[in-house]
Design a protein around this motif. Sequence first.
Motif, mmCIF file in Angstrom:
data_model
loop_
_atom_site.group_PDB
_atom_site.id
_atom_site.type_symbol
_atom_site.label_atom_id
_atom_site.label_comp_id
_atom_site.label_asym_id
_atom_site.label_seq_id
_atom_site.Cartn_x
_atom_site.Cartn_y
_atom_site.Cartn_z
ATOM 1 N N SER A 14 0.829 -1.184 -0.028
ATOM 2 C CA SER A 14 0.004 0.083 -0.007
ATOM 3 C C SER A 14 1.026 1.292 -0.055
ATOM 4 O O SER A 14 0.465 2.147 -0.732
ATOM 5 C CB SER A 14 -0.875 -0.049 1.070
ATOM 6 O OG SER A 14 -1.641 -1.405 1.369
ATOM 7 N N ASN A 15 1.768 1.216 0.817
ATOM 8 C CA ASN A 15 2.595 2.428 1.107
ATOM 9 C C ASN A 15 3.493 2.758 -0.300
ATOM 10 O O ASN A 15 3.593 3.907 -0.675
ATOM 11 C CB ASN A 15 3.773 2.365 2.258
ATOM 12 C CG ASN A 15 3.074 2.313 3.559
ATOM 13 O OD1 ASN A 15 3.769 1.928 4.399
ATOM 14 N ND2 ASN A 15 1.882 2.940 3.482
ATOM 15 N N ARG A 16 3.926 1.614 -1.000
ATOM 16 C CA ARG A 16 4.519 1.926 -2.378
ATOM 17 C C ARG A 16 3.731 2.297 -3.385
ATOM 18 O O ARG A 16 3.861 3.263 -4.115
ATOM 19 C CB ARG A 16 5.132 0.365 -2.666
ATOM 20 C CG ARG A 16 6.428 0.056 -2.205
ATOM 21 C CD ARG A 16 7.245 -0.933 -2.509
ATOM 22 N NE ARG A 16 6.442 -2.420 -2.782
ATOM 23 C CZ ARG A 16 6.399 -3.247 -1.672
ATOM 24 N NH1 ARG A 16 7.235 -3.105 -0.752
ATOM 25 N NH2 ARG A 16 5.672 -4.096 -1.815
ATOM 26 N N LEU A 17 2.529 1.745 -3.464
ATOM 27 C CA LEU A 17 1.568 2.198 -4.496
ATOM 28 C C LEU A 17 1.182 3.748 -4.295
ATOM 29 O O LEU A 17 0.807 4.624 -5.220
ATOM 30 C CB LEU A 17 0.335 1.387 -4.405
ATOM 31 C CG LEU A 17 0.564 -0.044 -4.959
ATOM 32 C CD1 LEU A 17 -0.503 -0.987 -4.635
ATOM 33 C CD2 LEU A 17 0.660 0.007 -6.408
ATOM 34 N N GLY A 18 0.630 4.161 -2.998
ATOM 35 C CA GLY A 18 0.197 5.217 -2.657
ATOM 36 C C GLY A 18 1.174 6.395 -2.646
ATOM 37 O O GLY A 18 1.203 7.528 -2.899
ATOM 38 N N ALA A 19 2.462 5.992 -2.673
ATOM 39 C CA ALA A 19 3.762 6.940 -2.749
ATOM 40 C C ALA A 19 3.943 7.430 -4.188
ATOM 41 O O ALA A 19 4.473 8.672 -4.171
ATOM 42 C CB ALA A 19 4.896 6.452 -2.310
ATOM 43 N N ASP A 20 3.315 6.938 -5.159
ATOM 44 C CA ASP A 20 3.478 7.239 -6.617
ATOM 45 C C ASP A 20 2.155 7.797 -6.880
ATOM 46 O O ASP A 20 1.033 7.010 -7.168
ATOM 47 C CB ASP A 20 3.818 6.115 -7.462
ATOM 48 C CG ASP A 20 4.222 6.796 -8.819
ATOM 49 O OD1 ASP A 20 3.581 7.783 -9.216
ATOM 50 O OD2 ASP A 20 4.821 5.864 -9.423
#
Length: 679
Positions: A14-20
């Motif tokens: 989630s954090n990786r997807l949401g960071a972009d």
Amino acid sequence: MTIPDAVAELLDRSNRLGADRRNTNYAGGNTSAKGTATDPVTGEPTELVWVKGSGGDLGTLTEAGLAVLRLDRLRDLAGVYPGEDREDEMVAAFDYCLHGRGGAAPSIDTAMHGLVDAPHVDHLHPDSGIALATAADGEELTRRCFGDRVVWVPWRRPGFQLGLDIAAIQAANPQAVGAILGGHGITAWGATSAECEANSLDIIRTAERFLIETGSAEPFGPVVAGFEALPEEARRARAAELAPLLRGLASADRPQVGHFTDADVVLDFLARAEHPRLAALGTSCPDHFLRTKVRPMVLDLPATASREDVTARLKELHEQYRADYAAYYERHATPDSPPMRGADPAIILVPGVGMFSYGANKQTARVAGEFYVNAINVMRGAEAVSTYAPIDESEKFRIEYWALEEAKLRRMPKPKPLATRVALVTGGGSGIGRAIAHRLAAVGACVVVADRDAGAAEKVAAELGGSDVAVAVAVDVTDAAQVAAAVAAASLAFGGVDLVVNNAGLSISKPLLETTEQDWDLQHDVMAKGSFLVSRESARAMVAQGMGGDIVYISSKNSVFAGPNNVAYGATKADQAHQVRLLAAELGAHGIRVNGVNPDGVVRGSGIFAGGWGAQRAAVYGVPEKELGAYYAQRTILKREVLPEHVANAVYALTAGDLSHTTGLHIPVDAGVAAAFLR
């Protein structure tokens, strides 16, 4: 307790997807993972689903932001689902599926994550995916772009039925790794967290490539003469000039904080021939229009139009916008609809200048602007390969005035006393000014920390929480151009200014015969002239806003008390004190209140005392400098030392609302000095 592997993987994904932001918007979309945990009641393994809860943001998601539900009970809801007409009841039913305390409140998309037969599911709002989802022939484009690996799901309002739809289409297409949701976004799934993330990214990047490789070069049409972006300096100057007026218009129903952006994507859109048609169609993804309203207000004049023409036209357009919004509400409202929440625009587009966005706080205003940038990207993609065709207006209304959305708004915390107020504090980098900045920010104000020392101002702004709460400006208040630039900075950062604290000051303590013209001029320039310049420029912005305001002078006990060796300081403080009375009489017609605070003997934490004033005054009174604060305290009625935060408390008392009918007042903050009592 150790976080289960499935949850740890979910949070990382989630954090990786949401960071972009190419993948999803701020607070948009949701992710989930299924796994097994021991039921503490039976001791037996129980299947659970962890899914991002309502209102969270993927980029910063933590375990506390997950809703935790029993998968068997969630899926059993399909057997009692009463149909789309009573779909809202299913959100309340989620509470009966929670595991233990259940974590965060389940979102409306919880059914999608539980009913799709895959261990890991992502639902995202990427610009490229929504471009296909909002294209007039989106289903055919999805087939051309992905073959049968990604399936088309026709538009349906988020909820239990949409979850059933996706689950059925997934079951009928076992080869598929995801779906394009008509008018909305994408959903992807996988057997592992890594596979699910890879499928999500593959859908997003494949759609991006498809739009670029097959799309037209100028989907928004040619540039229209006169609508091109103004040069940067002229553009920013026009934006600062318009910001208070626009904020006042956007605050007709309730006060708003503003945000401005002149990003290339916005300026290019507004320069093109098709922008009026596309803007009128409005946004499509629910995450977009819930923050931007169904459509923006768009100025229909070229960038070179005169200030007078622009001002008059904006006022006309605002009246028209409000009438159109009220008509939209009347067209679709039912007896059960919540009351109309307000008819002002959340997005105002000015060709050649940029975009102004509004919200209940700076973050909300900024995010609204970010979402409209997403909407522009969506429109570009859809127009490049097809025709932009957002969901019907009636569907937008169903979501905007959804009972569930209304319930979410009611759960929001009560606003702080100075929420939506924009404060400009001079001398804010230290001492009394720093304490005032902290006090105002703590009760909800956006703060412009103005100081001659740029580094000190930046440090205080950072202490307050960054650019969504405070910005720093370097300003010498004796320079009219720098003062104007500081107010312009406030307008660009937050939309305008409502609350001004004239705190910048210094003092040189000398007997009359030793006081030089330079000593006299410096103190009068900084405090008397500086306060005048700041008040004048700020009042211009306040009058343009039409929202009233507050101007507070940090004067001194010495404005009414005659002490030794203090002629220049005492005289300029008396000047400031009379400015309070003069401006209160003049500006009251505009709803602007002007008041003063008269401190005395603020030694600890004071920039003035640290700069040599303390040593001078200690010498006058014949006490060691380190004992000056105690000396001042002992000469007061209350025998208490005055600190910067006590002055800040007085500023708060004057501006937080309880003294709404008070103007022209000076509040002593001196622990009681009888000789300085006001008469």
